[in-house]
Design an enzyme around this catalytic site. Sequence first.
Site: not given
Ligand code: UD1
Length: 437
Positions: A26-27, A98, A122, A332
């Site tokens: 999915k991701n 997202r 989520d 994370v």
């Molecule tokens: C993706 C995955 C999710 C997984 C996550 C970490 C998808 C659709 N989802 O989510 O299943 O749990 O990676 O492996 O692929 N953050 C910020 N600012 C930002 C972006 C992120 O502070 O602009 C923080 C987030 O709040 C979080 C951390 O960085 O604490 C990791 O987030 P991120 O790796 O971006 O997760 P997603 O890409 O949303």
Amino acid sequence: MKSKSSRFLVKGGKPLHGTVKLSGAKNSASKLLVATLLTDQPVHINNFPCTIIEMEVTRQICESLGTKFIKFSNNEAVLQTKKITNTSFSEDLGLINRIGILTVGALLKRTGEARIPKLGGDKIGARPIDFHLNALKQLGAEINEYEKFYELKAKALIGANITLPFPSVGATENLIMSSCLAEGTTYIHNAAVEPEIIDLILMLQKMGAIIDVLTDRRIVIRGVEKLKGTTHRVIPDRLEAASIAAAAIASKGEVVVKGARQIDMISFLNSIRLIGADYEILDDGIKFFYKQKMRPIIIETNVHPGFMTDWQPPFIILLTQAEGVSIIHETVYENRFGYVSELKKMGADIELYNTCLGGSVCRFANTNYYHSAVIKGPTALHHANITVPDIRAGFSYLVAALIAKGESIIDGAHYIDRGYEHITEKLSKLGVNISRI
Ligand code: UD1
């Protein structure tokens, strides 16, 4: 976007046995779909988990922007975006997942503007997009924030030297897609290197992009003029693999997970062995099995190649069955233990702490976020009526329900359907007594 039914009925107590085939990740799949917006030529994606609700949302986002789908069924997505006909999509689609923010690279390149509804996703923390926006500004985008959306404009994106404050998966993907057609070279420092990101890079490379992944979390993207169409196969879903592995072992069973790849799951496999369960690497998958009384462990979630945060909810169920005190330190997401209160209702002995337990100090030290869990086992789980708060937690409730004695009702099946394809069919095939009600 409604799921087939909102509740699962699970009669627990039977070990899982048999073989199950993983769906496409999915991701990865949703990002690959978005990446097709970068070319006006047709793209053919195989092993695509079309029936997952999240894919349908992504399909609708692409369609709103001008994509024509030639096929979107039987694990195949065939599509073409000859022209971007719209630079925005409905707010409802933005709220559901997202993915929307990832369309900016294609929209800016092909039209010079993008209007992105503010994001949903989520309920596992604030999940801001500041890394995305700051990096896009560095590439030359002008960004205005309004109550319900962001408006971005750029005559051209120009390669830049960008350091992410944390190796965010989404921000890394966004930057890769935004910079592969930018002028000049972009360096992403402190980039995420999850297998799903590599899958995206591999498809973009086939489309004509020039992207290097260096060993020190640096990704180097040399901008090219144009990308072309291609054919690509989505990698198997390592989150589904870990979820089924946890279910197999927690139920004291044995399951062959076809398609599971050792390379994507090294830290998970090590943890399985450390608690005294085991696995066998096969030519076309991995066999997971219960062996003996399980031992406790300390786990700290991390970015790849560390123990993935999405693996912790199903893994915690295994730890409720291990003999002794285990710790999971979530580094994370600040708020990914919301699901634990329902597990306690089922008899799990889990306490949450706002300190960093487990050895390392993470970004959430000195905050009030309850991001460490202490799990005492073994505890017999009993049936309950529980409500799912998010995708990964949803599967862990399924694992809890299938080892619990009695009938459990799990409300909020749509969260599980967002992340897992044909889940009732797959679990039934492994001997689980599960139905939708
Ligand atoms: C993706 C995955 C999710 C997984 C996550 C970490 C998808 C659709 N989802 O989510 O299943 O749990 O990676 O492996 O692929 N953050 C910020 N600012 C930002 C972006 C992120 O502070 O602009 C923080 C987030 O709040 C979080 C951390 O960085 O604490 C990791 O987030 P991120 O790796 O971006 O997760 P997603 O890409 O949303």
